[in-house]
Scaffold this motif. Sequence first.
Motif, mmCIF file in Angstrom:
data_model
loop_
_atom_site.group_PDB
_atom_site.id
_atom_site.type_symbol
_atom_site.label_atom_id
_atom_site.label_comp_id
_atom_site.label_asym_id
_atom_site.label_seq_id
_atom_site.Cartn_x
_atom_site.Cartn_y
_atom_site.Cartn_z
ATOM 1 N N ALA A 35 -0.320 -2.674 -0.276
ATOM 2 C CA ALA A 35 1.004 -3.578 -0.356
ATOM 3 C C ALA A 35 1.670 -4.298 0.764
ATOM 4 N N ALA A 36 1.849 -5.824 0.722
ATOM 5 C CA ALA A 36 2.224 -6.486 1.855
ATOM 6 C C ALA A 36 3.345 -6.033 2.806
ATOM 7 N N SER A 37 4.035 -4.886 2.220
ATOM 8 C CA SER A 37 5.059 -4.389 3.140
ATOM 9 C C SER A 37 4.405 -3.454 3.986
ATOM 10 N N LEU A 38 3.326 -2.923 3.840
ATOM 11 C CA LEU A 38 2.549 -1.987 4.644
ATOM 12 C C LEU A 38 1.767 -2.733 5.719
ATOM 13 N N SER A 39 1.978 -3.995 5.949
ATOM 14 C CA SER A 39 0.934 -4.653 6.773
ATOM 15 C C SER A 39 0.929 -4.185 8.245
ATOM 16 N N ASN A 40 2.292 -4.217 8.981
ATOM 17 C CA ASN A 40 2.083 -3.946 10.155
ATOM 18 C C ASN A 40 1.982 -2.389 10.563
ATOM 19 N N SER A 65 -6.763 -5.510 3.000
ATOM 20 C CA SER A 65 -6.231 -6.621 2.313
ATOM 21 C C SER A 65 -4.997 -6.372 1.968
ATOM 22 N N PHE A 66 -3.938 -7.236 2.368
ATOM 23 C CA PHE A 66 -2.587 -7.122 2.014
ATOM 24 C C PHE A 66 -2.246 -8.193 1.056
ATOM 25 N N ALA A 67 -1.393 -7.765 -0.115
ATOM 26 C CA ALA A 67 -0.865 -8.884 -0.815
ATOM 27 C C ALA A 67 0.072 -8.050 -1.818
ATOM 28 N N SER A 68 0.724 -8.597 -2.866
ATOM 29 C CA SER A 68 1.686 -8.078 -3.807
ATOM 30 C C SER A 68 0.757 -7.035 -4.391
ATOM 31 N N SER A 69 1.525 -5.855 -4.573
ATOM 32 C CA SER A 69 1.098 -4.924 -5.392
ATOM 33 C C SER A 69 0.357 -5.269 -6.759
ATOM 34 N N SER A 70 0.821 -6.018 -7.398
ATOM 35 C CA SER A 70 0.709 -6.529 -8.778
ATOM 36 C C SER A 70 -0.873 -7.393 -8.409
ATOM 37 N N GLN A 83 -11.911 0.378 -2.138
ATOM 38 C CA GLN A 83 -12.358 1.676 -1.951
ATOM 39 C C GLN A 83 -11.063 2.787 -1.840
ATOM 40 N N ILE A 84 -9.882 1.993 -1.576
ATOM 41 C CA ILE A 84 -8.461 2.688 -1.417
ATOM 42 C C ILE A 84 -7.619 1.557 -2.011
ATOM 43 N N TYR A 85 -6.545 2.220 -2.709
ATOM 44 C CA TYR A 85 -5.426 1.286 -3.016
ATOM 45 C C TYR A 85 -4.117 2.066 -2.877
ATOM 46 N N LEU A 86 -3.242 1.400 -2.130
ATOM 47 C CA LEU A 86 -1.898 1.781 -1.782
ATOM 48 C C LEU A 86 -0.869 0.900 -2.338
ATOM 49 N N SER A 87 0.031 1.279 -3.455
ATOM 50 C CA SER A 87 0.977 0.403 -3.929
ATOM 51 C C SER A 87 2.274 0.400 -3.477
ATOM 52 N N ALA A 88 3.165 -0.423 -3.734
ATOM 53 C CA ALA A 88 4.335 -0.344 -3.224
ATOM 54 C C ALA A 88 5.362 0.204 -4.605
ATOM 55 N N ASN A 89 4.660 0.664 -5.623
ATOM 56 C CA ASN A 89 5.405 1.244 -6.624
ATOM 57 C C ASN A 89 4.457 2.130 -7.472
ATOM 58 N N GLN A 90 5.301 2.718 -8.390
ATOM 59 C CA GLN A 90 4.201 3.605 -9.434
ATOM 60 C C GLN A 90 3.815 3.017 -10.474
ATOM 61 N N THR A 91 4.617 2.048 -10.713
ATOM 62 C CA THR A 91 4.088 1.281 -12.177
ATOM 63 C C THR A 91 2.709 0.706 -11.990
ATOM 64 N N ILE A 224 11.757 4.062 -4.334
ATOM 65 C CA ILE A 224 10.796 3.093 -3.948
ATOM 66 C C ILE A 224 9.669 3.988 -3.154
ATOM 67 N N GLU A 225 8.535 4.246 -4.030
ATOM 68 C CA GLU A 225 7.705 5.199 -3.700
ATOM 69 C C GLU A 225 6.181 4.275 -3.512
ATOM 70 N N TYR A 226 5.455 4.560 -2.706
ATOM 71 C CA TYR A 226 4.246 4.073 -2.209
ATOM 72 C C TYR A 226 2.856 5.057 -2.661
ATOM 73 N N PRO A 227 2.483 4.964 -3.911
ATOM 74 C CA PRO A 227 1.124 6.010 -4.186
ATOM 75 C C PRO A 227 0.004 5.594 -3.512
ATOM 76 N N LEU A 228 -0.821 6.406 -3.342
ATOM 77 C CA LEU A 228 -1.968 6.295 -2.790
ATOM 78 C C LEU A 228 -3.207 6.823 -3.420
ATOM 79 N N VAL A 229 -4.162 6.248 -3.819
ATOM 80 C CA VAL A 229 -5.349 6.660 -4.528
ATOM 81 C C VAL A 229 -6.705 6.052 -4.060
ATOM 82 N N MET A 230 -7.636 6.955 -4.387
ATOM 83 C CA MET A 230 -9.212 6.518 -3.916
ATOM 84 C C MET A 230 -9.748 5.720 -5.388
ATOM 85 N N VAL A 231 -10.276 4.634 -5.168
ATOM 86 C CA VAL A 231 -10.803 3.813 -6.507
ATOM 87 C C VAL A 231 -11.914 4.602 -7.120
#
Length: 265
Positions: A35-40, A65-70, A83-91, A224-231
């Motif tokens: 998610a873009a909010s994690l860039s820094n 690669s930073f962008a909107s979670s959607s 290989q890894i995805y980190l979202s800014a929400n659970q949806t 506001i939760e950030y879930p992490l997963v391996m693809v």
Amino acid sequence: MTQRYRHKLKQLATIILLMLSSNVIADERVLIFAAASLSNALTEVGNTFKADPIANPTKINPVFSFASSSTLARQVAQGAPAQIYLSANQTWMDYLVEQKAVAADSRVTLLRNSLVLIAPNTSPVTNIVLTKHWNITQAVGESRIAVGDPDHVPAGRYAKQALESLGLWQQAMPLLARANNVRGALVLVERGESPFGIVYATDAQIAKKVKTVATFPASSHKAIEYPLVMVDSKATAATTSFYQYLQSDAAQAIFVKYGFKVLSI
């Protein structure tokens, strides 16, 4: 066979044994969609990991690669080589699990954030009381409130939930400047193009040209939760190594520095 030739063979054999004994290919790249909010914060985590010979003895190279979670979730679902995805929400993580596009058993909730209302540093406004009595139309004037698009961007969805909860959504809805991600909303306020913006507290913390004028109650929106997963369910050793590092004390200290709340995993 000369002594020099034997020595070279011995050196070659040693190199081959080291390569075979390692589970990770040196300088292997790991691609993280985040998610873009994690860039820094993530950029610093990645740099710290690369420079740590103990955590990263085989010189794994995390690439972000930073962008909107959607946007990123749709790309993962379509087979993008993350290989890894980190979202800014659970949806959006739920979406990928339903699509069977990620290794669901590796899913963990890594971080939390909060939602704030910001204004340019040059604004005379110093504090807004967020109730149904706030006259948004008068406050905004001929301009717009910058938000991530509530139809797609997690920060925008949280903003909509909060405004609905506070009885402000109907007034605010026609006055929104909808950005492609939360950092886009932040930029609009930094440039003075919007008198107010709704962003994460972590975005406001890193921005030098904005100030926080209100914090939305945590009860006004979903956590506001950030879930992490391996693809890939058969992740490489390099992927697993960085996935685990993201949950380490060293990484979490960096996240805290950038204003995130870390969760016990």
